[in-house]
Design a protein around this motif. Structure first.
Motif, PDB file in Angstrom:
ATOM      1  N   ALA A 102      -8.309 -13.019   0.265  1.00  0.00           N
ATOM      2  CA  ALA A 102      -7.819 -11.665  -0.008  1.00  0.00           C
ATOM      3  C   ALA A 102      -7.765 -11.449  -1.517  1.00  0.00           C
ATOM      4  N   ARG A 103      -8.057 -10.231  -1.941  1.00  0.00           N
ATOM      5  CA  ARG A 103      -8.067  -9.918  -3.373  1.00  0.00           C
ATOM      6  C   ARG A 103      -6.647  -9.740  -3.883  1.00  0.00           C
ATOM      7  N   HIS A 104      -6.394 -10.221  -5.071  1.00  0.00           N
ATOM      8  CA  HIS A 104      -5.111 -10.098  -5.741  1.00  0.00           C
ATOM      9  C   HIS A 104      -5.299  -9.211  -6.973  1.00  0.00           C
ATOM     10  N   TYR A 105      -4.355  -8.291  -7.189  1.00  0.00           N
ATOM     11  CA  TYR A 105      -4.427  -7.383  -8.322  1.00  0.00           C
ATOM     12  C   TYR A 105      -3.097  -7.419  -9.071  1.00  0.00           C
TER      13      TYR A 105
ATOM     14  N   TYR B 277      -4.230  -7.445  -1.210  1.00  0.00           N
ATOM     15  CA  TYR B 277      -4.812  -6.611  -0.159  1.00  0.00           C
ATOM     16  C   TYR B 277      -4.800  -7.417   1.133  1.00  0.00           C
ATOM     17  N   ARG B 278      -3.696  -7.307   1.860  1.00  0.00           N
ATOM     18  CA  ARG B 278      -3.393  -8.167   3.001  1.00  0.00           C
ATOM     19  C   ARG B 278      -4.326  -8.055   4.208  1.00  0.00           C
TER      20      ARG B 278
ATOM     21  N   VAL C 164       0.826  -1.201   0.000  1.00  0.00           N
ATOM     22  CA  VAL C 164       0.000   0.000   0.000  1.00  0.00           C
ATOM     23  C   VAL C 164       0.866   1.259   0.000  1.00  0.00           C
TER      24      VAL C 164
END
Length: 111
Positions: free
Chosen positions: A52-55, A38-39, A8
């Protein structure tokens, strides 16, 4: 400008540099992994909540106008302004290091 990290704080630094300096500087994000995760949401995973979402960092870097170099930071030689990575060494005049939520600026001649 080199930003070391992919969390972030690193992404916020890239966005801030873009806002403040625009096209006057070129920025490179040095990240060991190809994804931003997004940890904060990872703590919920063991309790059957969604993962958690990965981008894609490639997509994020392209969207915010920075270059992406996928490699791991090894060490910084502040005198010669060389960033040593696991893969190769790169020369940069200034940089930002972002790790574990801590942010510190590094400029030539600073220790």
């Amino acid at each position: 400008m080199l930003i070391v990290g992919s969390g972030v704080a690193a992404l916020e630094a890239a966005l801030a540099l873009r806002e403040l300096a625009g096209e006057r500087i070129s920025t490179t994000l040095l990240a060991p992994e190809p994804e931003f995760i997004y940890r904060p949401m990872r703590v919920r995973e063991p309790f059957a909540y969604s993962a958690a979402r990965h981008y894609s960092l490639e997509t994020i870097a392209r969207d915010i106008g920075v270059a992406l170099k996928q490699d791991a930071f090894n060490w910084l030689d502040p005198v010669s302004r060389i960033v040593h990575t696991e893969g190769v060494s790169n020369s940069h005049t200034t940089g930002c290091c972002s790790r574990s939520g801590r942010f510190s600026a590094r400029a030539s001649g600073m220790r």
